[in-house]
Design an enzyme around this catalytic site. Structure first.
Site, PDB file in Angstrom:
ATOM      1  CG  LEU A  84       1.896  -5.274  -3.441  1.00 31.89           C
ATOM      2  CD1 LEU A  84       0.986  -6.346  -4.079  1.00 31.89           C
ATOM      3  CD2 LEU A  84       2.915  -5.937  -2.605  1.00 31.89           C
ATOM      4  CG  HIS A  85      -1.145   0.474  -6.568  1.00 29.61           C
ATOM      5  ND1 HIS A  85      -2.467   1.126  -6.386  1.00 29.61           N
ATOM      6  CD2 HIS A  85      -1.451  -0.278  -7.621  1.00 29.61           C
ATOM      7  CE1 HIS A  85      -3.180   0.534  -7.336  1.00 29.61           C
ATOM      8  NE2 HIS A  85      -2.597  -0.201  -8.109  1.00 29.61           N
ATOM      9  CG  MET A  86      -3.351   1.213   0.112  1.00 25.53           C
ATOM     10  SD  MET A  86      -3.745   2.734   0.769  1.00 25.53           S
ATOM     11  CE  MET A  86      -2.310   3.220   1.415  1.00 25.53           C
TER      12      MET A  86
END
Lengths: 158, 101
Positions: B18-20
């Site tokens: 769940l990166h940006m």
């Protein structure tokens, strides 16, 4: 993960010279290059990649903070530069407000988890009004270093 | 009117976690609904409508997040978020080699 694990303390800029987004990105990458040696001719490549990433979607998260970042093979672990601007930079931030604190990250290509951990650390602290205020009130690079170290050692105090 | 509460567990399946950008898509969808959305891992509970708070989850590939929605459109919100996270995987690739657990 702590700030000391990824922030390059020699790449902290108290007052950014650049006043536009791309200039700030270039200034921070150059500071990282100087301090941590990104490799010959690599900084231009990285600057371009960070700008391209930023053009896809702004990393200006609101509250005066932007976290431009990119994955690049020159680094084995996450490295970051920190820059402050008293004039405020237009980063096309989510809240449309100027950005005063920029943390630029370069993350390794093959370790997405480290990148997430660094981001977790950044946002855990930058969420705090007090932390952002201290960062903006810093008068010297030393103040910023102290703040980051304080956050690492006593996260509950900030 | 009765408050609807809908709770589920979602597994992050894309390799980069769940990166940006995925977090932003999550928040964008969450904000389409009126219900309150809380997302938790084992340590933190955060507002599923705030990008900064969602970034604090550091949800890596394989992480399981508890999503709790409360409000009239809770059921719908949870089902759309499940589709985004588990089925579409944020339109990102899964890990190349399946992680050993």
């Amino acid at each position: 993960m702590k700030f000391a694990d990824f922030v390059c303390f020699e790449a902290i800029i108290l007052e950014l010279k650049a006043i536009d987004r791309d200039g700030v990105i270039a200034e921070l990458v150059s500071a990282l290059d100087k301090a941590c040696r990104l490799g010959k001719g690599k900084s231009r490549e990285i600057i371009k990649a960070v700008i391209e990433r930023e053009n896809e979607a702004s990393t200006g998260m609101g509250k005066g903070i932007a976290v431009p970042h990119v994955k690049h093979a020159v680094v084995k672990d996450v490295v970051a530069a920190v820059g402050q601007s008293s004039v405020g930079i237009d980063f096309s931030a989510l809240d449309k407000q100027p950005v005063y604190s920029v943390i630029l990250l370069i993350s390794p290509v093959d370790n997405p988890d480290r990148h997430l951990q660094a981001m977790e650390n950044i946002f855990r602290h930058l969420q705090q009004d007090k932390f952002r205020r201290f960062l903006r009130q810093s008068q010297t690079v030393e103040d910023i270093k102290d703040l980051l170290q304080e956050a690492d050692e006593n996260p509950s105090l900030l | 009117m009765e408050t609807v509460v809908c709770e589920t567990e979602l597994e992050i399946k894309n390799a980069d976690g769940l990166h940006m950008r995925p977090a932003m898509r999550f928040v964008d969808i969450a904000n389409l609904y009126e219900c309150d959305i809380t997302v938790s891992n084992s340590e933190n509970s955060v507002d599923g409508k705030s990008i900064m708070q969602m970034s604090m989850l550091a949800a890596t590939c394989g992480a399981k997040l508890k999503v709790r929605a409360e409000g009239s459109d809770a059921q719908q919100a949870v089902s759309t978020l499940r589709e985004l996270v588990e089925e579409k995987m944020f339109d990102e690739p899964p890990p190349r080699n399946k992680k050993k657990s």
